[in-house]
Motif scaffolding. Structure first.
Motif, mmCIF file in Angstrom:
data_model
loop_
_atom_site.group_PDB
_atom_site.id
_atom_site.type_symbol
_atom_site.label_atom_id
_atom_site.label_comp_id
_atom_site.label_asym_id
_atom_site.label_seq_id
_atom_site.Cartn_x
_atom_site.Cartn_y
_atom_site.Cartn_z
ATOM 1 N N ALA A 1 0.835 -1.202 0.000
ATOM 2 C CA ALA A 1 0.000 0.000 0.000
ATOM 3 C C ALA A 1 0.871 1.253 0.000
ATOM 4 O O ALA A 1 2.061 1.207 0.314
ATOM 5 C CB ALA A 1 -0.912 -0.010 1.230
ATOM 6 N N SER A 2 0.251 2.374 -0.340
ATOM 7 C CA SER A 2 0.952 3.655 -0.267
ATOM 8 C C SER A 2 1.444 3.886 1.157
ATOM 9 O O SER A 2 0.699 3.692 2.122
ATOM 10 C CB SER A 2 -0.004 4.780 -0.678
ATOM 11 O OG SER A 2 0.635 6.031 -0.582
ATOM 12 N N GLY A 3 2.721 4.267 1.299
ATOM 13 C CA GLY A 3 3.290 4.476 2.619
ATOM 14 C C GLY A 3 3.894 3.235 3.239
ATOM 15 O O GLY A 3 4.388 3.282 4.377
ATOM 16 N N ALA A 4 3.900 2.106 2.496
ATOM 17 C CA ALA A 4 4.433 0.857 3.043
ATOM 18 C C ALA A 4 5.954 0.861 3.119
ATOM 19 O O ALA A 4 6.545 0.054 3.839
ATOM 20 C CB ALA A 4 3.963 -0.335 2.208
ATOM 21 N N GLY A 5 6.603 1.748 2.347
ATOM 22 C CA GLY A 5 8.067 1.815 2.364
ATOM 23 C C GLY A 5 8.728 1.417 1.061
ATOM 24 O O GLY A 5 9.949 1.236 1.007
ATOM 25 N N LYS A 6 7.942 1.288 -0.037
ATOM 26 C CA LYS A 6 8.490 0.820 -1.314
ATOM 27 C C LYS A 6 9.578 1.759 -1.842
ATOM 28 O O LYS A 6 10.666 1.312 -2.226
ATOM 29 C CB LYS A 6 7.374 0.694 -2.368
ATOM 30 C CG LYS A 6 6.295 -0.325 -2.027
ATOM 31 C CD LYS A 6 5.370 -0.581 -3.190
ATOM 32 C CE LYS A 6 4.598 0.645 -3.653
ATOM 33 N NZ LYS A 6 3.681 1.178 -2.624
ATOM 34 N N THR A 7 9.300 3.060 -1.859
ATOM 35 C CA THR A 7 10.282 4.010 -2.391
ATOM 36 C C THR A 7 11.544 4.021 -1.537
ATOM 37 O O THR A 7 12.658 4.090 -2.055
ATOM 38 C CB THR A 7 9.677 5.417 -2.477
ATOM 39 O OG1 THR A 7 8.600 5.405 -3.435
ATOM 40 C CG2 THR A 7 10.713 6.440 -2.931
ATOM 41 N N SER A 8 11.395 3.922 -0.228
ATOM 42 C CA SER A 8 12.566 3.874 0.659
ATOM 43 C C SER A 8 13.417 2.646 0.371
ATOM 44 O O SER A 8 14.652 2.718 0.339
ATOM 45 C CB SER A 8 12.122 3.871 2.123
ATOM 46 O OG SER A 8 11.554 5.116 2.480
ATOM 47 N N MET A 9 12.771 1.510 0.128
ATOM 48 C CA MET A 9 13.526 0.304 -0.153
ATOM 49 C C MET A 9 14.240 0.414 -1.504
ATOM 50 O O MET A 9 15.383 -0.031 -1.651
ATOM 51 C CB MET A 9 12.618 -0.918 -0.150
ATOM 52 C CG MET A 9 13.393 -2.218 -0.184
ATOM 53 S SD MET A 9 12.405 -3.578 0.438
ATOM 54 C CE MET A 9 12.603 -4.737 -0.888
ATOM 55 N N LEU A 10 13.586 1.035 -2.480
ATOM 56 C CA LEU A 10 14.241 1.213 -3.769
ATOM 57 C C LEU A 10 15.448 2.137 -3.651
ATOM 58 O O LEU A 10 16.470 1.916 -4.312
ATOM 59 C CB LEU A 10 13.254 1.775 -4.792
ATOM 60 C CG LEU A 10 12.112 0.851 -5.224
ATOM 61 C CD1 LEU A 10 11.334 1.484 -6.370
ATOM 62 C CD2 LEU A 10 12.606 -0.529 -5.617
ATOM 63 N N LYS A 11 15.347 3.156 -2.822
ATOM 64 C CA LYS A 11 16.493 4.053 -2.626
ATOM 65 C C LYS A 11 17.698 3.294 -2.087
ATOM 66 O O LYS A 11 18.839 3.588 -2.461
ATOM 67 C CB LYS A 11 16.114 5.193 -1.670
ATOM 68 C CG LYS A 11 15.223 6.252 -2.293
ATOM 69 C CD LYS A 11 14.903 7.356 -1.295
ATOM 70 C CE LYS A 11 14.051 8.444 -1.935
ATOM 71 N NZ LYS A 11 13.708 9.509 -0.955
#
Length: 241
Positions: free
Chosen positions: A43-53
């Motif tokens: 879901a949005s806010g789950a941390g996907k973008t942080s993990m990709l970084k």
């Protein structure tokens, strides 16, 4: 670690926090193998973008260990980081194209930064623009391109240096379903050439479009693997040679 030689990326008990806030990622452990196709969902806010970084080395973890290409990237000297980053292609959700440059020059940018001559650049850039179906738009600037065309330029730029790993953050989020499927087919084609692909998406309909894909699911900063993505062995045909 024992599987470091056969893996391309390993995370071990990785945590990430920004400042003094609570962790946005907690105890993340997984292994990515060469030539596999992974979806990262949640879901949005789950941390996907942080993990990709963390995956494309734009962020260091607060704790834990990360290995890439057989090296511990946490202790990697700063001078070695550019060479590592060149082995990773990134497709951003907001494209991040340089507005005053043509499609051709946007795609050529990584090659120019690496020091290639103009004579060496023209053919590979023209070839990759043809591959994404934009050979007729190579002189166009981003503001004159549709959302789907801009995303294809962003994909071409990400793959022009033939990365070993391609990371895509919600690459279909700004396009219609028909274009989303076309973009997904481009990622599949790249994957068949041997590139490890990681696509972050909240669109569960996409997960069924790539039959051999593996799914990693983030929920409030914790990771699960409904298809066994965290422990799946490498494809035998990819590992040959």
């Amino acid at each position: 670690m024992s599987s470091a030689e056969s893996s391309i990326v390993q995370f071990a008990n990785v945590g990430l926090r920004y400042g003094t806030d609570r962790e946005v990622l907690s105890d993340i452990s997984f292994t990515l193998y060469p030539g596999r196709f992974y979806f990262l969902t949640g879901a949005s806010g789950a941390g996907k973008t942080s993990m990709l970084k963390l995956l494309y080395l734009a962020q260091r973890p607060s704790r834990g260990m990360i290995w890439m290409f057989g090296n511990d990237v946490i202790t990697l000297p700063r001078k070695a980081m550019p060479d590592f980053r060149r082995r990773i292609g990134v497709v951003f959700q907001d494209f991040r194209l340089v507005q005053h440059l043509s499609a051709f020059d946007n795609v050529a940018l990584p090659l120019r930064i690496s020091g290639m001559s103009e004579g060496q650049i023209r053919k590979p850039v023209a070839d990759v623009l043809e591959w994404v179906g934009l050979q007729h738009r190579m002189d166009a600037r981003p503001q004159t391109l549709s959302g789907g065309e801009q995303q294809r330029v962003a994909i071409a730029r990400a793959v022009i240096a033939r990365p070993e790993v391609l990371v895509a953050d919600e690459p279909t989020g700004n396009v219609d379903p028909e274009m989303a499927l076309k973009l997904l087919r481009l990622f599949e084609a790249l994957n068949r050439l041997g590139t490890t692909v990681v696509v972050a998406t909240h669109d569960v309909n996409l997960l069924r479009k790539v039959p051999d894909s593996l799914i990693m699911r983030l929920d409030k900063g914790a990771l699960s693997d409904p298809t066994g993505a965290l422990r799946y062995p490498p494809r035998r045909e990819v590992m040959k040679g």
